[in-house]
Every structure is written in C-alpha cells, then in structure tokens.
Design a protein around this motif. Structure first.
Motif: not given
Length: 183
Positions: A80, A132-133, A155, A157, A165
C-alpha cells in the motif's frame, strides 16, 4: 573457546530459523503483494523489502503463527505504501510462473489457456478502476479469505470502512463487467 562455540552455534540456529521462515512464507507473501500491486517486478522487490523489515525485528518471529500473520501485515502495508508513493499500477502476465506452467502440464487445452488469459486481462483492467484501498480490501477479503476484522486491522480502518471499500469495489467491477458484456 567455549563461548565462541556457543555464539557460533546460536548464530547458525538463528540463520536456520530465518531461512525456514522465509522459505515457508515466500510464495504466499509474493502472491499477496502481487495481487495488490499487479506487477511482477514490483512485487518481487516489495516481497524482499517486506522480509527485510520482518527480519530486522526477528525477535517477533518466535511464535510462528503470530509471525506469519505479522509478516502478512507488513507485506500489505509495504504494498500500500508503494502504491501511495508511485500512484500507478501496471499489470504484467505471469506466463512464466509455476502456476501457469503447472496448468499447461496438467493438459490444459490451448482454448482453455486463452480463456484464462482473457479472464486475467479482463480482471486486471477491472482492477485498474479501483482505488488502492478498494483493491487492497477486495484482495485481502475475497482472494486471501481474511475476515473483515483482519482486513480492517491491516488497512488501519474500521470494519464498516472495509465493507464500504469492498461494496464499492464490487459495484465498480460489476459495472465494468456490464459495459464489457461479461454479465
């Protein structure tokens, strides 16, 4: 003299542990990173980078189960970070991979190989439309089969954000599939 032998034996044992750790996790980590960055050469470099980061903190490798999980997290973050830094994605065929070779050796017909190649190209093109996410969440959840809680941790989150996502990624892929006549 006895101390030198003890130190030497300890270093050899440590090196053997490191070698085994790399051997047992190399292919899995490469695949994980490749699925996120989509480029063989970048994935190779990033896999090496992830292992270097992990081995620099080898004191955390004592528990093999936790170490494999920890390494996966390092690999995800490394991939990432790379995508954030470079803001690009390039997809490359894995035609020389052992998976492709094994499919051919299992008697896959040329037509089946062509269909698989077209599907891979279509999927790569669809993945280019994801952020990307979104791509990372989808890969970790659907391809690596990780639970939403783990994807959220990797991630950094919430689970709700992960679900968002993934839903967005699936919607974009579905829309892309409709436009390409795949659905």
């Amino acid at each position: 003299m006895k101390e030198l032998e003890t130190v030497t034996a300890s270093r050899l044992e440590n090196q053997e542990l490191q070698d085994r750790f790399v051997q047992e996790n190399l292919q899995r980590i490469f695949r994980q990173i490749y699925r996120i960055v989509g480029n063989v050469h970048d994935a190779q470099d990033l896999t090496q980078e992830a292992f270097i980061k992990a081995l620099q903190r080898q004191d955390q490798i004592k528990d093999e189960l936790k170490a494999a999980h920890w390494l996966s997290r390092i690999a995800t973050n490394t991939a990432l970070d790379f995508l954030r830094r470079h803001g690009r994605i390039a997809f490359v065929e894995l035609s020389s991979s052992s998976h492709s070779s094994s499919m051919q050796s299992l008697g896959e017909t040329p037509e089946a190989a062509m269909m698989r190649s077209q599907q891979r190209d279509w999927l790569a093109e669809g993945f280019e439309r994801l952020t990307t996410r979104e791509r990372a969440a989808l890969v970790l959840r659907d391809m690596e089969d990780l639970p939403a809680e783990e994807v959220a941790r990797r991630l950094d989150c919430s689970r709700a954000t992960v679900r968002s996502h993934i839903a967005n990624a699936r919607a974009k892929l579905r829309k892309f599939a409709v436009r390409k006549g795949k659905l």
